[in-house]
Design a protein around this motif. Structure first.
Motif, PDB file in Angstrom:
ATOM      1  N   ALA A  48       2.507  15.686  -3.237  1.00  0.00           N
ATOM      2  CA  ALA A  48       1.511  15.044  -2.388  1.00  0.00           C
ATOM      3  C   ALA A  48       1.137  13.670  -2.930  1.00  0.00           C
ATOM      4  N   ALA A  49       1.024  13.554  -4.245  1.00  0.00           N
ATOM      5  CA  ALA A  49       0.702  12.260  -4.855  1.00  0.00           C
ATOM      6  C   ALA A  49       1.817  11.259  -4.609  1.00  0.00           C
ATOM      7  N   LEU A  50       3.048  11.695  -4.720  1.00  0.00           N
ATOM      8  CA  LEU A  50       4.178  10.803  -4.455  1.00  0.00           C
ATOM      9  C   LEU A  50       4.187  10.346  -3.002  1.00  0.00           C
ATOM     10  N   LEU A  51       3.880  11.248  -2.099  1.00  0.00           N
ATOM     11  CA  LEU A  51       3.808  10.881  -0.689  1.00  0.00           C
ATOM     12  C   LEU A  51       2.691   9.884  -0.441  1.00  0.00           C
ATOM     13  N   ALA A  52       1.571  10.063  -1.116  1.00  0.00           N
ATOM     14  CA  ALA A  52       0.452   9.136  -0.960  1.00  0.00           C
ATOM     15  C   ALA A  52       0.824   7.753  -1.475  1.00  0.00           C
ATOM     16  N   VAL A  53       1.515   7.692  -2.587  1.00  0.00           N
ATOM     17  CA  VAL A  53       1.954   6.402  -3.133  1.00  0.00           C
ATOM     18  C   VAL A  53       2.844   5.693  -2.120  1.00  0.00           C
ATOM     19  N   ASP A  54       3.760   6.429  -1.518  1.00  0.00           N
ATOM     20  CA  ASP A  54       4.639   5.837  -0.509  1.00  0.00           C
ATOM     21  C   ASP A  54       3.818   5.301   0.658  1.00  0.00           C
ATOM     22  N   ASP A  55       2.839   6.075   1.122  1.00  0.00           N
ATOM     23  CA  ASP A  55       1.996   5.616   2.222  1.00  0.00           C
ATOM     24  C   ASP A  55       1.253   4.334   1.857  1.00  0.00           C
ATOM     25  N   TYR A  56       0.656   4.306   0.682  1.00  0.00           N
ATOM     26  CA  TYR A  56      -0.136   3.147   0.277  1.00  0.00           C
ATOM     27  C   TYR A  56       0.717   1.908   0.021  1.00  0.00           C
ATOM     28  N   THR A  57       1.978   2.085  -0.355  1.00  0.00           N
ATOM     29  CA  THR A  57       2.813   0.918  -0.639  1.00  0.00           C
ATOM     30  C   THR A  57       3.624   0.465   0.567  1.00  0.00           C
ATOM     31  N   ASN A  58       3.875   1.347   1.529  1.00  0.00           N
ATOM     32  CA  ASN A  58       4.772   0.992   2.621  1.00  0.00           C
ATOM     33  C   ASN A  58       4.158   1.038   4.010  1.00  0.00           C
ATOM     34  N   ASP A  59       2.920   1.462   4.144  1.00  0.00           N
ATOM     35  CA  ASP A  59       2.311   1.586   5.465  1.00  0.00           C
ATOM     36  C   ASP A  59       1.587   0.294   5.827  1.00  0.00           C
ATOM     37  N   PRO A  60       2.093  -0.440   6.824  1.00  0.00           N
ATOM     38  CA  PRO A  60       1.468  -1.716   7.186  1.00  0.00           C
ATOM     39  C   PRO A  60       0.036  -1.558   7.696  1.00  0.00           C
ATOM     40  N   GLU A  61      -0.304  -0.395   8.261  1.00  0.00           N
ATOM     41  CA  GLU A  61      -1.662  -0.189   8.737  1.00  0.00           C
ATOM     42  C   GLU A  61      -2.653  -0.167   7.582  1.00  0.00           C
ATOM     43  N   ILE A  62      -2.247   0.386   6.456  1.00  0.00           N
ATOM     44  CA  ILE A  62      -3.119   0.404   5.282  1.00  0.00           C
ATOM     45  C   ILE A  62      -3.221  -0.993   4.683  1.00  0.00           C
ATOM     46  N   HIS A  63      -2.136  -1.752   4.714  1.00  0.00           N
ATOM     47  CA  HIS A  63      -2.118  -3.090   4.122  1.00  0.00           C
ATOM     48  C   HIS A  63      -3.073  -4.037   4.836  1.00  0.00           C
ATOM     49  N   GLN A  64      -3.335  -3.815   6.114  1.00  0.00           N
ATOM     50  CA  GLN A  64      -4.240  -4.719   6.832  1.00  0.00           C
ATOM     51  C   GLN A  64      -5.655  -4.658   6.276  1.00  0.00           C
TER      52      GLN A  64
END
Length: 67
Positions: A48-64
């Protein structure tokens, strides 16, 4: 039938996105088990932590929100 060894040898050849998709599916399957052991719970949390890292580094919606 494909063996565990064959699966483990194939995973590094996949894209990061495919690896995370596989991890997500496996985690969902593990979460449906009844009475998981402490080791299984720890493994699930690591995935789950690895999946969260992927979301935080690759999800453009979070980057905004970061920019």
């Amino acid at each position: 039938m494909i063996t565990t060894t064959e699966i483990l040898q194939t995973i590094p050849k996949l894209s990061q996105e495919d690896c995370f998709q596989i991890a997500k599916i496996l985690l969902q399957g593990l979460l449906t088990q009844t009475n998981p052991t402490r080791t299984q719970i720890n493994q699930q949390l690591k995935i789950a932590a690895l999946l969260a890292v992927d979301d935080y580094t690759n999800d453009p919606e979070i980057h905004q929100f970061i920019s």
